[in-house]
Design a protein around this motif. Structure first.
Motif, mmCIF file in Angstrom:
data_model
loop_
_atom_site.group_PDB
_atom_site.id
_atom_site.type_symbol
_atom_site.label_atom_id
_atom_site.label_comp_id
_atom_site.label_asym_id
_atom_site.label_seq_id
_atom_site.Cartn_x
_atom_site.Cartn_y
_atom_site.Cartn_z
ATOM 1 N N LEU A 162 0.925 -0.957 -0.026
ATOM 2 C CA LEU A 162 -0.264 0.044 0.302
ATOM 3 C C LEU A 162 1.131 1.556 -0.401
ATOM 4 O O LEU A 162 2.128 1.168 0.016
ATOM 5 C CB LEU A 162 -0.731 0.152 1.033
ATOM 6 C CG LEU A 162 -1.852 -0.862 1.791
ATOM 7 C CD1 LEU A 162 -2.883 -1.007 2.866
ATOM 8 C CD2 LEU A 162 -2.519 -1.217 0.005
ATOM 9 N N PRO A 163 0.252 2.150 -0.587
ATOM 10 C CA PRO A 163 -1.436 2.667 -1.374
ATOM 11 C C PRO A 163 -0.836 2.052 -2.496
ATOM 12 O O PRO A 163 0.163 2.037 -2.930
ATOM 13 C CB PRO A 163 -1.065 3.876 -0.961
ATOM 14 C CG PRO A 163 -0.069 4.433 -0.998
ATOM 15 C CD PRO A 163 1.230 3.235 -0.204
ATOM 16 N N ILE A 164 -2.193 1.571 -3.192
ATOM 17 C CA ILE A 164 -2.238 1.262 -4.235
ATOM 18 C C ILE A 164 -2.804 2.027 -5.589
ATOM 19 O O ILE A 164 -3.681 3.526 -4.910
ATOM 20 C CB ILE A 164 -3.520 0.531 -4.877
ATOM 21 C CG1 ILE A 164 -3.279 -1.208 -3.427
ATOM 22 C CG2 ILE A 164 -3.895 0.044 -5.972
ATOM 23 C CD1 ILE A 164 -4.286 -1.613 -3.590
ATOM 24 N N ARG A 165 -2.093 2.649 -6.542
ATOM 25 C CA ARG A 165 -2.499 3.799 -7.393
ATOM 26 C C ARG A 165 -3.585 3.640 -7.613
ATOM 27 O O ARG A 165 -4.462 2.267 -8.891
ATOM 28 C CB ARG A 165 -1.237 4.018 -8.543
ATOM 29 C CG ARG A 165 -1.753 5.277 -9.332
ATOM 30 C CD ARG A 165 -0.874 6.549 -8.941
ATOM 31 N NE ARG A 165 -1.079 7.836 -9.689
ATOM 32 C CZ ARG A 165 -2.096 9.096 -9.232
ATOM 33 N NH1 ARG A 165 -2.383 8.673 -7.915
ATOM 34 N NH2 ARG A 165 -1.945 9.871 -10.303
ATOM 35 N N CYS A 166 -4.419 5.016 -7.735
ATOM 36 C CA CYS A 166 -5.587 4.948 -8.766
ATOM 37 C C CYS A 166 -5.864 4.928 -10.091
ATOM 38 O O CYS A 166 -5.200 5.893 -10.781
ATOM 39 C CB CYS A 166 -6.935 6.009 -8.134
ATOM 40 S SG CYS A 166 -7.317 5.798 -6.127
ATOM 41 N N THR A 167 -6.018 4.157 -10.532
ATOM 42 C CA THR A 167 -6.217 3.480 -12.188
ATOM 43 C C THR A 167 -7.788 3.938 -13.142
ATOM 44 O O THR A 167 -7.751 4.013 -14.268
ATOM 45 C CB THR A 167 -5.275 3.030 -13.046
ATOM 46 O OG1 THR A 167 -5.987 1.895 -11.869
ATOM 47 C CG2 THR A 167 -4.316 2.491 -12.380
#
Length: 576
Positions: free
Chosen positions: A122-127
């Motif tokens: 984490l964090p996961i990049r918003c795509t």
């Protein structure tokens, strides 16, 4: 392996898996644990999955991160053992001591891989693609949630839940008893606005109460929709937004609480409003800064005024935020300081001018009262001087008789003799409290555990009395309608389905809260700041709660976790 790094080895995987197995077997229902075992099982499964994924990816962490993971894991494991001390009592028996040590190591094996996985993944990049219809999302969410709650009010629980606290508030509004700040005065004034409007329009008490609950429903639905549209603008995956909508709109506690006349409900909504506005300002979400400032300030005022401990938690929040943001967000901090001062004026000089009696400080002494009451109930030897001093404040015989490990109410309402004497001789009682603690530390520890364990352990059956037993003398509830039976059946099944217990576990949400805060702290992310107010409220419950697992006291945690978890799991750049 990198110098200064700790990696996951195959031997660690094997030993940790064994430790998790031992932990789960020691805490199994057959051993007599009274908490939600499903939460322990969920944590154990998550620990094993994270353990193997960490090994597959050969995850490593720095010495600093390993130290913090170790501290959190030890405290997590210790908390579980303390809450289940009955399983290992007395600890001086060799079998109990051995199981206790194995269980302590097993709990550490559960928490370590989960924290390590969170730090590495984490964090996961918003795509997700651009989201350009926020108004539509807000109004759809708001309308759907409000419709669900209003249907419950109109067809199932008209004019709403009326409990003992509710009756006190209504009695003050009707002039039957004088105003005080035990039931927060400004919440009472908020209720008064809608009650008077209801009386003017419909000429009846039930209709007036229902009008307030209708307004509360619209407010809570707006707060929930504000979080949902924020997640939408963060470009989170659609399925996560759907999950958050379901948590807000379909969980029984949100439905029932939306029509309950308690200060905790608008207080929790105000916190959600404050945290969401704050997060949007920190991340530059939305086109209107003025709207974000407005919601943040409105929420901050409600945070301070709608519960007696709110102002203190907000003060802690502002002070901690100052340490992180002074160089970058001075305008925002000055606004929050202004809110703090403004609300202090409303809570102190203004209430004095209005001759409103202050808060009940006795309730803040719940834990010390319980610790002393346990010593009395156990018949521990006391000197004549100690008995005389305690006898000025408590009816000792009654205290020994009515002591309930899970709530201070019997001591406060039946065994308390003279609270004023305690405050006028405060230093004498502080000295006595410390001497008794040094002499009987085991009793103090067990009393604290039993009084607070609901806010740091897996979970207890603590919520469902609200809609099964909470109504007192309310004869206006409609019956027999199909929608009434559907709602009641839905609530009953939610209570009985074991797999859903984690959704109503206070302790699990507290662990998630602390885990998210720790990850953001180690990664030096601003997202840590939106967890600070909830952490302050949670710590307050550990040291001053009157009931061991009162769901409404922890309600702000449940409402804030979707935003806190989403901001921890997903990354959004400023201005997106």
């Amino acid at each position: 392996m990198n110098i200064g790094k700790f990696c996951v080895s195959s031997k660690a995987v094997l030993l940790s898996s064994l430790g998790i197995y031992v932990w789960l077997t020691n805490l199994a229902p057959l051993t007599g644990t009274e908490t939600y075992y499903s939460v322990y099982l969920l944590c154990g499964i998550a620990g094993i999955l994270c353990l193997f994924d960490n090994f597959r990816r050969q995850v490593s962490c720095s010495r600093r991160e390993a130290s913090w993971i170790g501290i959190f894991s030890f405290l997590f494991s210790l908390a579980v053992l303390l809450a289940n001390y009955g399983l290992f009592d007395p600890l001086n028996v060799l079998e109990h001591l051995f199981n206790w040590c194995c269980c302590l190591l097993g709990g550490i094996c559960v928490a370590c891989p989960i924290l390590l996985w969170m730090l590495s993944a984490l964090p996961i990049r918003c795509t997700a693609s651009n989201r350009n219809r926020p108004l539509m999302v807000f109004w759809l969410s708001f309308g759907a949630i409000a419709a669900i709650f209003l249907a419950f009010l109109v067809f199932v629980r008209y004019p709403g839940f009326i409990t003992r606290d509710s009756r006190t508030t209504i009695a003050q509004l009707m002039g039957e008893v004088p105003y005080d700040n035990v039931m927060p005065f400004w919440h009472t004034m908020l209720v008064k606005v809608f009650m008077e409007l209801g009386f003017a329009l419909f000429h009846g008490k039930n209709a007036a109460i229902a009008l307030f609950h209708g307004a509360q429903i619209l407010f809570m639905a707006a707060c929930f929709a504000y979080v949902i549209v924020t997640l939408y603008q963060m470009k989170l995956p659609t399925w996560t937004i759907a999950v958050v909508f379901a948590l807000y709109g379909l969980m029984p506690y949100n439905i029932a609480y939306s029509v309950t006349l308690w200060k905790d409900i608008p207080f929790s909504g105000a916190i959600v409003l404050f945290l969401t506005g704050l997060y949007r300002l920190l991340k530059g979400i939305g086109k209107s800064k003025l709207l974000n400032y407005g919601t943040m300030i409105t929420g901050a005022v409600g945070f301070c005024l709608l519960r007696t401990n709110g102002w203190f938690a907000f003060a802690v929040t502002v002070l901690l935020m100052t340490l992180f943001l002074w160089k970058r967000q001075r305008k925002l901090l000055l606004i929050l300081f202004a809110v703090l001062v403004f609300c202090w004026i409303l809570l102190n000089p203004v209430l004095t001018i209005l001759n409103v009696k202050g808060s009940d400080y006795i309730e803040a002494l719940a834990v010390p009262f319980q610790q002393i009451a346990r010593i009395i109930s156990q018949g521990r030897p006391l000197s004549d001087e100690e008995q005389a001093l305690l006898g000025q404040v408590f009816y000792l015989d009654i205290a020994a008789e009515v002591y309930d490990p899970l709530t201070v109410d019997p001591i406060k309402y039946e065994a308390l003799r003279d609270g004023e004497y305690l405050f006028s001789h405060l230093w004498d009682y502080i000295g006595l409290y410390m001497r008794l603690g040094l002499r009987y530390p085991g009793d103090y520890l067990k009393a604290w555990i039993d009084e607070t364990k609901g806010y740091w352990n897996a979970g207890y059956q603590s919520f469902f009395w609200v809609y099964t037993k909470g109504i007192q003398g309310n004869t206006a509830i409609p019956g027999g309608a199909l929608v009434t039976r559907l709602y009641d059946a839905y609530f009953r099944y939610m209570e009985k389905i074991v797999v859903l217990q984690p959704l109503i576990s206070i302790g699990l949400h507290v662990w998630l809260l602390i885990g998210c805060a720790l990850v953001n702290f180690l990664k030096k992310r601003e997202e840590l700041l939106i967890a600070v107010p909830i952490l302050a409220l949670t710590v307050g419950l550990w040291f001053g709660t009157p009931v061991y697992a009162e769901f409404r006291y922890a309600y702000p945690i449940f409402l804030s976790m979707p935003l806190i978890a989403a901001s921890t799991i997903f990354s959004v750049e400023k201005g997106e």
